[in-house]
Design a protein around this motif. Structure first.
Motif, short mmCIF file in Angstrom:
data_model
loop_
_atom_site.label_atom_id
_atom_site.label_comp_id
_atom_site.label_asym_id
_atom_site.label_seq_id
_atom_site.Cartn_x
_atom_site.Cartn_y
_atom_site.Cartn_z
N PRO A 1 0.83 -1.21 0.00
CA PRO A 1 0.00 0.00 0.00
C PRO A 1 0.86 1.26 0.00
O PRO A 1 1.99 1.25 0.47
CB PRO A 1 -0.79 -0.11 1.31
N GLU A 2 0.28 2.31 -0.51
CA GLU A 2 1.04 3.54 -0.72
C GLU A 2 1.47 4.21 0.56
O GLU A 2 2.36 5.04 0.55
CB GLU A 2 0.19 4.52 -1.53
N TRP A 3 0.81 3.86 1.66
CA TRP A 3 1.16 4.54 2.91
C TRP A 3 2.36 3.92 3.61
O TRP A 3 2.69 4.30 4.71
CB TRP A 3 -0.04 4.62 3.84
N TYR A 4 2.97 2.94 2.96
CA TYR A 4 4.21 2.40 3.51
C TYR A 4 5.41 3.01 2.83
O TYR A 4 5.44 3.18 1.61
CB TYR A 4 4.27 0.88 3.32
N VAL A 5 6.38 3.34 3.65
CA VAL A 5 7.65 3.82 3.13
C VAL A 5 8.67 2.70 3.31
O VAL A 5 8.70 2.05 4.36
CB VAL A 5 8.13 5.07 3.89
N GLU B 1 20.72 5.01 7.20
CA GLU B 1 19.32 4.71 6.89
C GLU B 1 18.83 5.66 5.83
O GLU B 1 19.10 6.85 5.89
CB GLU B 1 18.46 4.89 8.14
N ASP B 2 18.10 5.12 4.90
CA ASP B 2 17.59 5.98 3.86
C ASP B 2 16.24 5.48 3.39
O ASP B 2 16.01 4.27 3.30
CB ASP B 2 18.57 6.00 2.68
N GLU B 3 15.35 6.40 3.10
CA GLU B 3 14.07 6.01 2.52
C GLU B 3 14.28 5.76 1.03
O GLU B 3 14.99 6.50 0.36
CB GLU B 3 13.04 7.12 2.72
N LEU B 4 13.63 4.72 0.56
CA LEU B 4 13.76 4.39 -0.85
C LEU B 4 12.59 4.98 -1.62
O LEU B 4 11.48 5.04 -1.12
CB LEU B 4 13.79 2.88 -1.04
N ASP B 5 12.87 5.36 -2.82
CA ASP B 5 11.84 5.89 -3.70
C ASP B 5 11.16 4.71 -4.40
O ASP B 5 11.76 4.02 -5.21
CB ASP B 5 12.50 6.82 -4.73
N ILE C 1 12.38 2.28 -7.55
CA ILE C 1 12.55 0.84 -7.45
C ILE C 1 11.72 0.13 -8.51
O ILE C 1 12.18 -0.80 -9.17
CB ILE C 1 12.15 0.35 -6.05
N GLY C 2 10.50 0.61 -8.69
CA GLY C 2 9.62 0.02 -9.69
C GLY C 2 10.20 0.13 -11.09
O GLY C 2 10.10 -0.81 -11.89
N ARG C 3 10.79 1.27 -11.37
CA ARG C 3 11.39 1.44 -12.69
C ARG C 3 12.61 0.53 -12.85
O ARG C 3 12.86 0.00 -13.93
CB ARG C 3 11.82 2.90 -12.88
N ARG C 4 13.36 0.38 -11.78
CA ARG C 4 14.62 -0.33 -11.89
C ARG C 4 14.44 -1.84 -11.84
O ARG C 4 15.07 -2.58 -12.58
CB ARG C 4 15.53 0.12 -10.75
N PHE C 5 13.58 -2.31 -10.95
CA PHE C 5 13.46 -3.76 -10.73
C PHE C 5 12.12 -4.32 -11.18
O PHE C 5 11.93 -5.52 -11.20
CB PHE C 5 13.66 -4.08 -9.24
N GLY C 6 11.18 -3.44 -11.49
CA GLY C 6 9.85 -3.90 -11.86
C GLY C 6 8.92 -3.88 -10.67
O GLY C 6 9.35 -4.07 -9.54
N LYS C 7 7.63 -3.67 -10.95
CA LYS C 7 6.67 -3.54 -9.86
C LYS C 7 6.48 -4.84 -9.10
O LYS C 7 6.01 -4.84 -7.97
CB LYS C 7 5.31 -3.09 -10.40
#
Ligand SMILES: [Zn+2]
Length: 87
Positions: free
Chosen positions: A26-30, A41-45, A49-55
């Motif tokens: 769900p979209e509300w998870y980071v 620690e870093d938040e991922l975009d 990730i979807g563009r790079r590894f696929g949804k």
């Protein structure tokens, strides 16, 4: 110290979450990555990730594909967490 709103994603243990893939999350998870070497620690975009590894990439497979930012560059022992967005 643990963040009580975080869920750890660890490939070695049974996942404690119901979202196996990026598209199911769900979209509300980071997604937060933590380096196993320097603790950075870093938040991922998610979209990146979807563009790079696929949804449909499995979330548990992400830690080993990630690399810490320079100068660390570590790729071993990285961990992923899911964090619910505050409002
Ligand atoms: Zn690092």
């Amino acid at each position: 110290m643990r963040h009580d709103r975080s869920i750890e994603l660890a490939p070695s243990v049974k996942p404690q979450f119901d979202y196996e893939t990026l598209s199911a999350l769900p979209e509300w998870y980071v997604i937060v990555a933590r380096c196993g070497a320097c603790g950075h620690e870093d938040e991922l975009d998610r979209r990146a990730i979807g563009r790079r590894f696929g949804k449909n990439v499995k979330l548990v497979s992400l830690p080993m594909r990630l690399r810490c930012r320079p100068p660390c560059g570590n790729r071993v022992g990285n961990r992923l967490f899911l964090r619910k967005l505050g409002r």
